[in-house]
Design an enzyme around this catalytic site. Structure first.
Site, PDB file in Angstrom:
ATOM      1  N   HIS A 250       0.846  -1.208   0.000  1.00 12.80           N
ATOM      2  CA  HIS A 250       0.000   0.000   0.000  1.00 12.80           C
ATOM      3  C   HIS A 250       0.878   1.253   0.000  1.00 12.80           C
ATOM      4  O   HIS A 250       0.627   2.193  -0.757  1.00 12.80           O
ATOM      5  CB  HIS A 250      -0.883   0.063   1.260  1.00 12.80           C
ATOM      6  CG  HIS A 250      -1.942  -0.984   1.355  1.00 12.80           C
ATOM      7  ND1 HIS A 250      -2.165  -1.707   2.501  1.00 12.80           N
ATOM      8  CD2 HIS A 250      -2.865  -1.415   0.457  1.00 12.80           C
ATOM      9  CE1 HIS A 250      -3.187  -2.542   2.315  1.00 12.80           C
ATOM     10  NE2 HIS A 250      -3.619  -2.386   1.072  1.00 12.80           N
TER      11      HIS A 250
ATOM     12  N   LYS B 273     -17.657  -5.008   7.496  1.00 11.83           N
ATOM     13  CA  LYS B 273     -16.359  -5.692   7.369  1.00 11.83           C
ATOM     14  C   LYS B 273     -15.802  -5.956   8.759  1.00 11.83           C
ATOM     15  O   LYS B 273     -15.771  -5.068   9.601  1.00 11.83           O
ATOM     16  CB  LYS B 273     -15.389  -4.837   6.555  1.00 11.83           C
ATOM     17  CG  LYS B 273     -15.475  -5.101   5.062  1.00 11.83           C
ATOM     18  CD  LYS B 273     -14.138  -4.787   4.399  1.00 11.83           C
ATOM     19  CE  LYS B 273     -14.093  -5.267   2.971  1.00 11.83           C
ATOM     20  NZ  LYS B 273     -12.768  -5.062   2.372  1.00 11.83           N
TER      21      LYS B 273
ATOM     22  N   ARG C 114      -1.634  -6.573  -8.500  1.00 14.58           N
ATOM     23  CA  ARG C 114      -0.552  -7.529  -8.259  1.00 14.58           C
ATOM     24  C   ARG C 114      -0.506  -8.622  -9.314  1.00 14.58           C
ATOM     25  O   ARG C 114       0.548  -9.161  -9.610  1.00 14.58           O
ATOM     26  CB  ARG C 114      -0.722  -8.196  -6.887  1.00 14.58           C
ATOM     27  CG  ARG C 114      -0.461  -7.277  -5.717  1.00 14.58           C
ATOM     28  CD  ARG C 114      -0.995  -7.847  -4.441  1.00 14.58           C
ATOM     29  NE  ARG C 114      -2.444  -7.998  -4.530  1.00 14.58           N
ATOM     30  CZ  ARG C 114      -3.257  -8.173  -3.506  1.00 14.58           C
ATOM     31  NH1 ARG C 114      -2.758  -8.268  -2.282  1.00 14.58           N
ATOM     32  NH2 ARG C 114      -4.554  -8.281  -3.674  1.00 14.58           N
TER      33      ARG C 114
ATOM     34  N   SER D  78      -3.042  -7.558   3.108  1.00 21.27           N
ATOM     35  CA  SER D  78      -3.357  -7.391   4.535  1.00 21.27           C
ATOM     36  C   SER D  78      -3.768  -8.737   5.136  1.00 21.27           C
ATOM     37  O   SER D  78      -3.435  -9.048   6.279  1.00 21.27           O
ATOM     38  CB  SER D  78      -4.486  -6.376   4.708  1.00 21.27           C
ATOM     39  OG  SER D  78      -4.074  -5.113   4.259  1.00 21.27           O
TER      40      SER D  78
HETATM   41  O1  PNS Z   1      -8.891  -3.043   0.653  1.00 22.82           O
HETATM   42  P1  PNS Z   1      -9.558  -3.253  -0.658  1.00 22.82           P
HETATM   43  O2  PNS Z   1     -10.307  -4.536  -0.720  1.00 22.82           O
HETATM   44  O3  PNS Z   1      -8.573  -3.100  -1.773  1.00 22.82           O
HETATM   45  O4  PNS Z   1     -10.613  -2.041  -0.805  1.00 22.82           O
HETATM   46  C1  PNS Z   1     -11.628  -2.097  -1.746  1.00 22.82           C
HETATM   47  C2  PNS Z   1     -12.468  -0.801  -1.721  1.00 22.82           C
HETATM   48  C3  PNS Z   1     -12.716  -0.324  -0.312  1.00 22.82           C
HETATM   49  C4  PNS Z   1     -11.726   0.260  -2.472  1.00 22.82           C
HETATM   50  C5  PNS Z   1     -13.791  -1.137  -2.430  1.00 22.82           C
HETATM   51  O5  PNS Z   1     -14.352  -2.274  -1.866  1.00 22.82           O
HETATM   52  C6  PNS Z   1     -14.779   0.012  -2.375  1.00 22.82           C
HETATM   53  O6  PNS Z   1     -14.598   0.994  -3.044  1.00 22.82           O
HETATM   54  N1  PNS Z   1     -15.811  -0.169  -1.548  1.00 22.82           N
HETATM   55  C7  PNS Z   1     -16.846   0.819  -1.341  1.00 22.82           C
HETATM   56  C8  PNS Z   1     -18.135   0.391  -2.054  1.00 22.82           C
HETATM   57  C9  PNS Z   1     -17.972   0.666  -3.524  1.00 22.82           C
HETATM   58  O7  PNS Z   1     -17.908   1.786  -3.949  1.00 22.82           O
HETATM   59  N2  PNS Z   1     -17.868  -0.411  -4.328  1.00 22.82           N
HETATM   60  C10 PNS Z   1     -17.543  -0.273  -5.740  1.00 22.82           C
HETATM   61  C11 PNS Z   1     -18.634  -0.768  -6.592  1.00 22.82           C
HETATM   62  S1  PNS Z   1     -18.678  -2.535  -6.616  1.00 22.82           S
END
Ligand code: PNS
Length: 158
Positions: A16, A40, A89, A127
């Protein structure tokens, strides 16, 4: 240009941090946005994760840390960000990220996704893997910023 780097950051990893540093070099402003949705099950609270991210990005003048709940596309519109940063990745990441790109684009036409390829040192880093190693007392030195390591070890002592 203002970019947003959303994620759970539970905990923040060296992967990150690498993406944040590279995004900070590319954009005028980078907002690291912690997803605070209560569904979560996280090791650290949003406040703890915010403090961790602030500590490890202290050297980056154009980076700030915030939290959001709901849709990333809505939060980006609210703060005037036009770019969403995502790290990639591997092909599995790409498949999921490409779908998220399409959905975010549909939700907010004003947001463009920029993918940054993970450094080769970080391709096996997540993570989830950090927590898996830490829970069994393994060495996480090459996985998380040094300042964050004690907080992770402390959590698993309890
Ligand atoms: O830690 P991560 O899994 O890489 O984070 C993912 C994150 C938080 C960026 C993603 O799940 C997100 O944007 N969640 C908020 C809800 C949303 O906007 N979803 C996108 C449409 S499916």
């Amino acid at each position: 240009m203002k970019a947003i780097y959303g994620g759970s950051f539970d905990p923040v990893t060296l992967g990150h941090l690498d993406i944040i540093e590279r995004a900070a070099a590319l954009f005028d402003e980078v907002v690291v946005a912690i997803l605070g949705n209560p569904n979560k099950n996280c090791l650290f609270t949003v406040e703890e994760r915010k403090a961790h991210l602030e500590t490890v990005t202290k050297h980056l003048d154009n980076v700030s840390v915030d939290s959001f709940s709901g849709l990333l596309a809505d939060y980006a519109a609210k703060i005037g960000a036009t770019v969403a940063i995502r790290g990639l990745r591997n092909a599995v990441d790409f498949a999921a990220e490409y779908q998220m790109y399409i959905i975010n684009r549909h939700l907010n036409e004003g947001i463009e996704t920029v993918f940054l390829a993970a450094d080769e040192e970080h391709i096996a880093l997540s993570s989830t893997n950090v927590k898996e190693v830490a829970i069994f007392g393994g060495n996480i030195d090459n996985m998380v910023p040094s300042q964050i390591k004690p907080f992770i070890i402390e959590k698993y002592k309890k």
